[in-house]
Scaffold this active site. Structure first.
Site, mmCIF file in Angstrom:
data_model
loop_
_atom_site.group_PDB
_atom_site.id
_atom_site.type_symbol
_atom_site.label_atom_id
_atom_site.label_comp_id
_atom_site.label_asym_id
_atom_site.label_seq_id
_atom_site.Cartn_x
_atom_site.Cartn_y
_atom_site.Cartn_z
ATOM 1 N N GLU A 63 2.034 -28.608 16.901
ATOM 2 C CA GLU A 63 1.920 -27.154 17.009
ATOM 3 C C GLU A 63 1.863 -26.492 15.637
ATOM 4 O O GLU A 63 2.073 -27.120 14.608
ATOM 5 C CB GLU A 63 3.084 -26.587 17.827
ATOM 6 C CG GLU A 63 2.931 -26.940 19.295
ATOM 7 C CD GLU A 63 3.775 -26.073 20.197
ATOM 8 O OE1 GLU A 63 3.882 -24.864 19.952
ATOM 9 O OE2 GLU A 63 4.317 -26.626 21.158
ATOM 10 N N HIS A 108 3.163 -28.603 26.794
ATOM 11 C CA HIS A 108 4.506 -29.032 27.198
ATOM 12 C C HIS A 108 5.164 -27.974 28.077
ATOM 13 O O HIS A 108 4.784 -26.811 28.082
ATOM 14 C CB HIS A 108 5.375 -29.298 25.963
ATOM 15 C CG HIS A 108 5.536 -28.094 25.090
ATOM 16 N ND1 HIS A 108 6.405 -27.069 25.390
ATOM 17 C CD2 HIS A 108 4.914 -27.746 23.949
ATOM 18 C CE1 HIS A 108 6.334 -26.152 24.458
ATOM 19 N NE2 HIS A 108 5.426 -26.518 23.567
#
Length: 174
Positions: free
Chosen positions: A110, A31
């Protein structure tokens, strides 16, 4: 081809292999920069941070780079369930509207940094210098709240994400 973005940790890695009937190519994209990245705050797997202006610009740059690779067909898209990954994908669609509807995989979420999430890196570095140093230099040895987050992340990826990625039908990906 490797398209380097700013900061250096954000990059689009595209491995262009010679044509092969049984090969599947994976494009891995992190990202864009988030408000937490910008502000030096640990985000981990929390879902409170959003793309910063710079992160949106980075995503647009990657989308433009993907558009220049119009001959590269993307057969499947897998995303983390976190909003920052979803935001990045939505921005990519502006330049590559042909991207397939993404499959969300929790295994791509994550690292879970527990009590560190939402805290300033500088604060953690001062309060827990040995643990912070391990995170930077020996991540497998890092222990937060009695857990080894890096080991857990790899185990999650190995058991949850990797089987799904390996199951991608090579015929459908050609």
């Amino acid at each position: 081809m490797h398209v380097q973005m700013s900061p250096p940790r954000l990059s689009l890695v595209l491995l262009l292999l010679p044509p092969c009937a049984s090969a599947v190519r994976f494009l891995v994209l992190r990202h864009g920069q988030t408000d937490h990245n910008r502000d030096g705050i640990i985000q981990g797997s929390s879902d409170v941070s959003r793309l910063s202006d710079r992160g949106r610009t980075q995503a647009r740059e990657v989308g433009a780079a993907l558009a220049r690779l119009g001959d590269v067909r993307v057969a499947r898209t897998f995303l983390s369930p976190l909003a920052r990954a979803q935001q990045t994908h939505e921005i990519l669609l502006l330049d590559r509207p042909d991207l397939p509807t993404p499959t969300t995989l929790d295994g791509l979420r994550e690292i879970d940094l527990s009590s560190w999430e939402g805290r300033a890196k500088a604060e953690l570095r001062a309060e827990q210098p040995d643990v912070y140093a391990a995170w930077q230099c020996d991540p497998l040895a890092m222990v937060v709240d009695g857990r080894k987050p890096i080991v857990e992340l790899w185990e999650r990826a190995r058991s949850a994400a990797w089987p799904t990625l390996r199951a991608v039908d090579t015929a459908a990906a050609e």
